[in-house]
Every structure is written in C-alpha cells, then in structure tokens.
Design an enzyme around this catalytic site. Sequence first.
Site, PDB file in Angstrom:
ATOM      1  N   LYS A   1       0.853  -1.352  -0.043  1.00  0.00           N
ATOM      2  CA  LYS A   1       0.085  -0.104  -0.039  1.00  0.00           C
ATOM      3  C   LYS A   1       0.938   1.136  -0.030  1.00  0.00           C
ATOM      4  O   LYS A   1       0.485   2.156  -0.789  1.00  0.00           O
ATOM      5  CB  LYS A   1      -0.960  -0.015   1.085  1.00  0.00           C
TER       6      LYS A   1
ATOM      7  N   GLN B   1      -4.388  -1.678   9.464  1.00  0.00           N
ATOM      8  CA  GLN B   1      -4.324  -2.914   8.830  1.00  0.00           C
ATOM      9  C   GLN B   1      -4.937  -3.811   9.864  1.00  0.00           C
ATOM     10  O   GLN B   1      -4.512  -3.896  10.959  1.00  0.00           O
ATOM     11  CB  GLN B   1      -2.938  -3.227   8.574  1.00  0.00           C
TER      12      GLN B   1
ATOM     13  N   ASP C   1     -10.854   3.068   3.739  1.00  0.00           N
ATOM     14  CA  ASP C   1     -11.023   1.491   3.473  1.00  0.00           C
ATOM     15  C   ASP C   1     -12.576   1.289   3.501  1.00  0.00           C
ATOM     16  O   ASP C   1     -12.962   0.164   3.143  1.00  0.00           O
ATOM     17  CB  ASP C   1     -10.519   0.907   4.852  1.00  0.00           C
TER      18      ASP C   1
END
Length: 292
Positions: free
Chosen positions: A53, A97, A120
């Site tokens: 990422k 994460q 997200d």
Amino acid sequence: MTARILDGNALAAKVREDIAKDARVLTEQGIQPCLAVILVGENPASSVYVRNKVAACEKAGFRSLKFVFASDVLPEIVFAKIAELNADPSVHGILVQLPLPKHFSEDQVLEAILPTKDVDGFHAENFGLLLQGRKAFYPCTPWGVMKMLASEDVVIKGAEAVVIGRSNIVGKPMAVMLLAQGATVTICHSQTKDLSFHTRRADIVVAAVGRPKFLTGDMIKPGAVVVDVGINRLQEGPDAGKLCGDVDFESAKEVASLITPVPGGVGPMTITMLLANTLESARRVAAKAAGN
Ligand code: NAD
C-alpha cells in the site's frame, strides 16, 4: 468454452495512471493526497499488504505515513495516534491494517477513524450510507470488483448474482453494490444448505470464502462471469507456497465466459480503489478550501 481472463493488473495500471495524473494536479494546488497506515504487530501477511500500500501511494505521487506498533501495545496509544491523524488536515486517509491483536476491539478501532478519512470504507457510517445507496467511501475490494465488471461491460441489471461469503469487508458490501446496480442477489455462506443449487443458476458468481479452489467448474452455470476474491496460500502438493484463489481456475475457466485469475485479478484493484478513495478525500478537502 474457455473463458476470457479479466486482467486485474492491466486494469489497475490504467486506473492508477489516471489517479497519478489527478494527484499531480491536486499537489500543484498545494494539496498532496496523503494516506496514513497503522500496523500493529508482526503478522507477515499484514506487513506485506502494508508495504504494497505504501509503495502504491508513493508510485501515484501520494504522501504516505506509516506507523508500526508492537503487538502488545496498549490500545490507548493506537487510539491517540488515530485522534492525532483525524485532527491533521494534511492527512486525507487513515487505514488500520487488520487483523489486530486479540486485546483490541476492531469495531472500536475502525469507528475511531473519522468517516471522512475512512478510505477503507469499514466505518459503520460509511457502510450505512452504502446500504442507503448514498455517496460514501466504499470498501475497496468489492468496489474494485464493480470496476472490473464495468470495464468488461458485464450486464448487472436483471442478472442473477450469487455472492459466496458474508463478511463485512467483502461479502456483504459486494452484495449491496450488485443490488444497487439492479442484480437479483443471493448471499451464500457457511450455513447455506445446497450451495451448488444457487451457484448453478447465477449469471455472476463472486467467491469470497477463504478456501482454496472451493468453487469448481461443475458448480458454475455455462457462460457465467466468475469473480475470485480469495487469496490463499497452498499448504501442500507440488504448488505448496503458491497463491491461489477460492475458485478452481482450471475447471471453472472451461465453463465460465469471463473469469478473474489469482494472482493478478481482484487483488491489484483493491489497492487501486484505496488510492481512489484517498484521492477523493483529498479532492473534497481541496473543494472545501476553494469554497465549493
Ligand atoms: P471471512 O473469513 O471473513 O469470510 C468468509 C466467508 O465465507 C464467511 O462469511 C463464511 O460464511 C463463508 N464460508 C465459509 N465456509 C463456507 C462454505 N463451506 N460454504 C459457503 N460459504 C462459506 O473472509 P473475508 O475477509 O471475506 O475474505 C474472503 C477471502 O477473500 C479470503 O481468501 C481473503 O484472503 C480474500 N480477500 C481478498 C482481498 C483482495 O484484495 N483480493 C481482500 C479481502 C479478502
């Protein structure tokens, strides 16, 4: 019939080029898109995802911030970091994460992120907006799947769609997105009695199960579109250590009309949509600064 392969790498490269161009324009206006990533612990898969990422951000001309905490860190410390990033106007996206160590409540952590920075798309507010068909940050994996289907002009309106898996990050939002575009959607899961009955009548099947080669050719309607979200590492056999999806690619490709491979299918589009959400967040900040 041998299915056409939907190349996620090629599509992702094309979309990321456009994202990089738009990021340059914003940066010239003084707003460089910025994603902050928080990693807790040393889960090797999570470390790879975070590294990918960060690299994708840098390649697209974004600023990226990475914060790594030990697996036994006190939750208060991570919450304090999230609060600091929420308050920082130069940060447009915040990502924690998953999975987190057991002493964390993932729901509480995700809800600590400002919905306007939740790139997200996991915050309950964004999920609620998605359910209502309103503008929101959509979860990156199912949104990437929708972009892949659109890139191939797959007809969704009126189609029978079956989603296997009902997780909050893939299965449920996937079903909602297909529904919003006019599909008749069935969600199958671990308690579904006769899975093949459902998958065999589907024009579009999305597999998000987490079991290698789970969906086989005999479970698919001839000519169906098959999307493989799964990422599994094979544990045994001659291909041990290699990645494979939830679809048995070899048998499925002989029955489907269009199929996504693993690797090189949905995975690259997931990170692409994360960049797209972060760019959109930066755009909103720029528009606000310009008084629009
Ligand atoms: P999850 O474990 O949260 O959910 C799996 C789902 O599969 C559950 O809803 C469960 O009910 C269902 N399931 C389990 N066994 C079943 C069975 N026998 N029959 C029918 N349904 C069954 O997983 P997830 O987070 O939704 O991820 C699913 C897969 O997608 C995993 O392989 C994961 O690694 C992968 N994934 C890929 C990406 C990507 O970028 N490509 C992103 C997220 C997840």
